[in-house]
Design an enzyme around this catalytic site. Sequence first.
Site, mmCIF file in Angstrom:
data_model
loop_
_atom_site.group_PDB
_atom_site.id
_atom_site.type_symbol
_atom_site.label_atom_id
_atom_site.label_comp_id
_atom_site.label_asym_id
_atom_site.label_seq_id
_atom_site.Cartn_x
_atom_site.Cartn_y
_atom_site.Cartn_z
ATOM 1 N N HIS A 159 40.651 32.828 44.105
ATOM 2 C CA HIS A 159 39.390 33.086 44.808
ATOM 3 C C HIS A 159 39.741 33.515 46.225
ATOM 4 O O HIS A 159 40.323 32.750 46.997
ATOM 5 C CB HIS A 159 38.506 31.836 44.832
ATOM 6 C CG HIS A 159 37.187 32.067 45.503
ATOM 7 N ND1 HIS A 159 36.043 32.433 44.804
ATOM 8 C CD2 HIS A 159 36.819 32.013 46.810
ATOM 9 C CE1 HIS A 159 35.042 32.568 45.645
ATOM 10 N NE2 HIS A 159 35.480 32.327 46.868
ATOM 11 N N CYS A 160 39.376 34.750 46.564
ATOM 12 C CA CYS A 160 39.740 35.310 47.870
ATOM 13 C C CYS A 160 38.581 35.102 48.844
ATOM 14 O O CYS A 160 37.469 35.592 48.616
ATOM 15 C CB CYS A 160 40.065 36.799 47.749
ATOM 16 S SG CYS A 160 40.538 37.557 49.314
ATOM 17 N N VAL A 161 38.857 34.393 49.945
ATOM 18 C CA VAL A 161 37.808 34.145 50.935
ATOM 19 C C VAL A 161 37.462 35.411 51.707
ATOM 20 O O VAL A 161 36.364 35.520 52.269
ATOM 21 C CB VAL A 161 38.243 33.034 51.914
ATOM 22 C CG1 VAL A 161 38.414 31.723 51.179
ATOM 23 C CG2 VAL A 161 39.530 33.408 52.650
ATOM 24 N N ASN B 69 34.976 36.906 49.529
ATOM 25 C CA ASN B 69 34.018 35.894 49.072
ATOM 26 C C ASN B 69 33.741 36.036 47.581
ATOM 27 O O ASN B 69 32.601 35.939 47.123
ATOM 28 C CB ASN B 69 32.706 35.992 49.864
ATOM 29 C CG ASN B 69 31.826 34.769 49.684
ATOM 30 O OD1 ASN B 69 32.331 33.662 49.511
ATOM 31 N ND2 ASN B 69 30.522 34.965 49.699
ATOM 32 N N SER B 70 34.801 36.257 46.825
ATOM 33 C CA SER B 70 34.670 36.422 45.385
ATOM 34 C C SER B 70 36.015 36.156 44.738
ATOM 35 O O SER B 70 37.050 36.069 45.411
ATOM 36 C CB SER B 70 34.186 37.838 45.044
ATOM 37 O OG SER B 70 34.107 38.025 43.645
#
Length: 408
Positions: free
Chosen positions: A261-263, A266-267
């Site tokens: 999950h890549c901040v 945001n997905s």
Amino acid sequence: LCCCEYVDRRGRRNHLAACCCDCEELDDGCDRWLTCKSLPPGALERIADTIADRLRVPWFSGAVKINVSLVPPLVLLPVFLHVAALHFLLGLIILTSLPVVVLWYYYLTHRRKERTLFFLSLGLFSLGYMYYVFLREVVPRGHVEYSQVVALTCGLILMLAALSRAKKDPGYLPIPAGNEKPSHQGLPNKSVRGSSSGLHGISGAASSRAVNGEAKGYCRMSAEQPEGVKKDWCTKCQLVRPARAGHCRLCGRCVRRLDHHCVWINSCVGEHNHRAFILALSFFMLTSVYGITLTLHTICRGRTPFVALFYCPGAYSDYSSALSFTCVWYCAIVTAGMGYILLIQLLNISYNVTEREARLALRDNTGRRLLGGLVIDTGQYNRGLLCNWGHFLSLGSSPPQRSAEDIV
């Protein structure tokens, strides 16, 4: 509703003019502060929730709520960069503290398992503000050609296009209609040893443990199909997920070939958007390095970009040059961080391993560290460099079907 009215979190009709009125938590907190009494547990959280619910702007069909995490980058980034341009020591302090603050906020949100738009807002606003400073402070000096500005603009547009594609569906598995538990016909009735890893071929995982986005209660269920074929049953999404799929604790969904999950977007990064994610990182690196080079050639004439980055005597001769030099250093710090992420991604692709699988392999001590620990080779899906890259480039290009990777 008029443009200044809204329905608050308690379902009541409210008005923007009453932004600080009728807040029992805030009134009680002020009374306790005046009488030197301590706040009850959870008072600050309740006050913050009330303020966040009332932070709105007028709109046609009613006041629209503003996400609080969007505000700090828009306000603080220009202020910090302008203050850093006042003196060399201020720039050193601010540019050193900014990464620390960002990492601290990441740790805070990661520990609370919260989704936030702070990092996406910071990234997009940083791009826009750096481009604005480049056009306003660097281009008017006359050392940047029109074709170079066009090339930089095209790189920025391509990066945003790839980022927009990366923000789309990462490969969510469809949730059963009505969120009802699907039929388990064909599943064995005997009890099956639980596993929270969701990783095929990795044994010894503790039962019912939540690790790396996996909630408690995920069990490895063996269906009545050819021997050796195993799939995971997700108790949260109530579905059977294919090999390499995983449940994201932040999105609350199962994703095909979940990487992480890549901040920054945001997905999740999964089967359908992994290529776009790598493309966005690559365009960002090329555009950022090109913009840094053009700026340093302008404010530090006669020096190579690498030397000018550390030694540029005329950088603080005027405020325009100081601001440009400060922005260059800010871009260099961000580019170094994104470059590390891109390097790890490229190495993982070369060994056909995902970030999630690497973390689980480290936990279970089933993978081997390579290249000084930069990559963890699980040995499960590695078919050689060319085959691994061919598999990655074909992700999401065809409808899901049973492949050799589903057979363990």
